[in-house]
Design a protein around this motif. Sequence first.
Motif, PDB file in Angstrom:
ATOM      1  N   GLU A  36       0.830  -1.211   0.000  1.00 44.14           N
ATOM      2  CA  GLU A  36       0.000   0.000   0.000  1.00 44.14           C
ATOM      3  C   GLU A  36       0.864   1.260   0.000  1.00 44.14           C
ATOM      4  N   ARG A  37       1.948   1.237   0.768  1.00 41.59           N
ATOM      5  CA  ARG A  37       2.775   2.435   0.914  1.00 41.59           C
ATOM      6  C   ARG A  37       3.764   2.635  -0.223  1.00 41.59           C
ATOM      7  N   TYR A  38       4.415   1.567  -0.636  1.00 43.97           N
ATOM      8  CA  TYR A  38       5.590   1.725  -1.493  1.00 43.97           C
ATOM      9  C   TYR A  38       5.458   1.156  -2.906  1.00 43.97           C
ATOM     10  N   VAL A  39       4.453   0.340  -3.140  1.00 42.43           N
ATOM     11  CA  VAL A  39       4.293  -0.241  -4.468  1.00 42.43           C
ATOM     12  C   VAL A  39       3.174   0.474  -5.221  1.00 42.43           C
ATOM     13  N   ALA A  40       2.016   0.608  -4.574  1.00 38.87           N
ATOM     14  CA  ALA A  40       0.890   1.284  -5.221  1.00 38.87           C
ATOM     15  C   ALA A  40       1.199   2.757  -5.450  1.00 38.87           C
ATOM     16  N   ASP A  41       1.991   3.348  -4.534  1.00 37.03           N
ATOM     17  CA  ASP A  41       2.331   4.763  -4.645  1.00 37.03           C
ATOM     18  C   ASP A  41       3.753   4.889  -5.171  1.00 37.03           C
ATOM     19  N   LEU A  81      17.741 -17.030  15.405  1.00 32.70           N
ATOM     20  CA  LEU A  81      18.106 -17.536  14.089  1.00 32.70           C
ATOM     21  C   LEU A  81      16.856 -17.875  13.282  1.00 32.70           C
ATOM     22  N   ALA A  82      15.883 -18.488  13.942  1.00 32.90           N
ATOM     23  CA  ALA A  82      14.636 -18.846  13.254  1.00 32.90           C
ATOM     24  C   ALA A  82      13.955 -17.600  12.689  1.00 32.90           C
ATOM     25  N   ALA A  83      13.942 -16.516  13.460  1.00 27.14           N
ATOM     26  CA  ALA A  83      13.307 -15.285  12.993  1.00 27.14           C
ATOM     27  C   ALA A  83      14.015 -14.734  11.771  1.00 27.14           C
ATOM     28  N   ARG A  84      15.340 -14.763  11.783  1.00 24.66           N
ATOM     29  CA  ARG A  84      16.100 -14.268  10.630  1.00 24.66           C
ATOM     30  C   ARG A  84      15.828 -15.142   9.402  1.00 24.66           C
ATOM     31  N   LEU A  85      15.734 -16.441   9.614  1.00 20.23           N
ATOM     32  CA  LEU A  85      15.477 -17.349   8.502  1.00 20.23           C
ATOM     33  C   LEU A  85      14.093 -17.105   7.899  1.00 20.23           C
ATOM     34  N   VAL A  86      13.098 -16.940   8.769  1.00 20.97           N
ATOM     35  CA  VAL A  86      11.733 -16.696   8.285  1.00 20.97           C
ATOM     36  C   VAL A  86      11.667 -15.362   7.545  1.00 20.97           C
ATOM     37  N   HIS A  87      12.258 -14.336   8.141  1.00 23.79           N
ATOM     38  CA  HIS A  87      12.222 -13.012   7.510  1.00 23.79           C
ATOM     39  C   HIS A  87      12.926 -13.036   6.148  1.00 23.79           C
ATOM     40  N   THR A  88      14.065 -13.714   6.086  1.00 22.62           N
ATOM     41  CA  THR A  88      14.791 -13.812   4.817  1.00 22.62           C
ATOM     42  C   THR A  88      13.994 -14.605   3.793  1.00 22.62           C
ATOM     43  N   SER A  89      13.358 -15.676   4.238  1.00 27.01           N
ATOM     44  CA  SER A  89      12.560 -16.503   3.329  1.00 27.01           C
ATOM     45  C   SER A  89      11.395 -15.714   2.725  1.00 27.01           C
ATOM     46  N   CYS A  90      10.858 -14.790   3.514  1.00 26.21           N
ATOM     47  CA  CYS A  90       9.684 -14.037   3.078  1.00 26.21           C
ATOM     48  C   CYS A  90      10.036 -12.639   2.565  1.00 26.21           C
ATOM     49  N   ILE A  91      11.330 -12.356   2.381  1.00 25.30           N
ATOM     50  CA  ILE A  91      11.752 -11.010   2.010  1.00 25.30           C
ATOM     51  C   ILE A  91      11.167 -10.563   0.679  1.00 25.30           C
ATOM     52  N   ARG A  92      10.918 -11.506  -0.210  1.00 19.41           N
ATOM     53  CA  ARG A  92      10.311 -11.177  -1.511  1.00 19.41           C
ATOM     54  C   ARG A  92       8.966 -10.482  -1.330  1.00 19.41           C
ATOM     55  N   VAL A 118       8.328  -5.033  -6.288  1.00 24.45           N
ATOM     56  CA  VAL A 118       8.113  -4.470  -7.622  1.00 24.45           C
ATOM     57  C   VAL A 118       8.779  -5.333  -8.682  1.00 24.45           C
ATOM     58  N   GLU A 119      10.044  -5.692  -8.447  1.00 24.20           N
ATOM     59  CA  GLU A 119      10.808  -6.436  -9.450  1.00 24.20           C
ATOM     60  C   GLU A 119      10.246  -7.828  -9.712  1.00 24.20           C
ATOM     61  N   CYS A 120       9.655  -8.444  -8.688  1.00 22.79           N
ATOM     62  CA  CYS A 120       9.169  -9.827  -8.821  1.00 22.79           C
ATOM     63  C   CYS A 120       7.665  -9.909  -9.061  1.00 22.79           C
ATOM     64  N   ALA A 121       7.028  -8.761  -9.227  1.00 24.87           N
ATOM     65  CA  ALA A 121       5.564  -8.749  -9.329  1.00 24.87           C
ATOM     66  C   ALA A 121       5.041  -9.625 -10.460  1.00 24.87           C
ATOM     67  N   ASP A 122       5.743  -9.660 -11.588  1.00 26.15           N
ATOM     68  CA  ASP A 122       5.260 -10.404 -12.755  1.00 26.15           C
ATOM     69  C   ASP A 122       5.982 -11.731 -12.957  1.00 26.15           C
TER      70      ASP A 122
END
Length: 212
Positions: free
Chosen positions: A105-110, A159-170, A178-182
Amino acid sequence: MSVMGASAQSARETEQRERIIATAERLFREIGFQKTTVADIARELRMSPANVYRFFSAKSEINAAVARQLMSEVEEAAQSIARGPGTASERLRALILSNESMNAERYVADRKLHDMVEAALDENWPIISDHIDRIDAAIEEVIRSGMESGEFAKDDAQLAARLVHTSCIRFCHPRLMVECADRPTPTSAQMIEFCIAALRGGFRDLGPALPR
């Protein structure tokens, strides 16, 4: 000056700073953060540029304050979910999906606000690493509670938190969103379920814990 008078003055100064930040954010959305000048902000507030500089010594400080405000809203939502009701799995799902939705909402749509975030990433503004740390902490709080309750295998929560955050960074990083939207990638819901399955099974063979 009395204590009461000093408190009233401090409140007025805080309110004025908030007005400057809110006005700057609106102008950033309308004409872009690079095109917005201190004179533009002052004109909207019907004050002199010198008065704006009483609260912010440079335009870059206003840029950072606007970004900090936007990011703090995402962080507060993450913390509220982390400390709210529900199982750890439910809260982790809600936290990641909320992060994705609010960032979109903040950074992709705008697009104009997206340009500000691009600059923050390219120039390595300190608020970026602070924001990542706060989201990491919220995720860690959820995971730690899940480990304590037996919902997740007992392991290194940090470590688990870093792994989850990195896994979901996309699904959280404005540039990657933006780059992976399509591109044909897993959905955020699929990635979250993958992470939850890993948390339930444990990951002790991945190597040493993160340095403290």
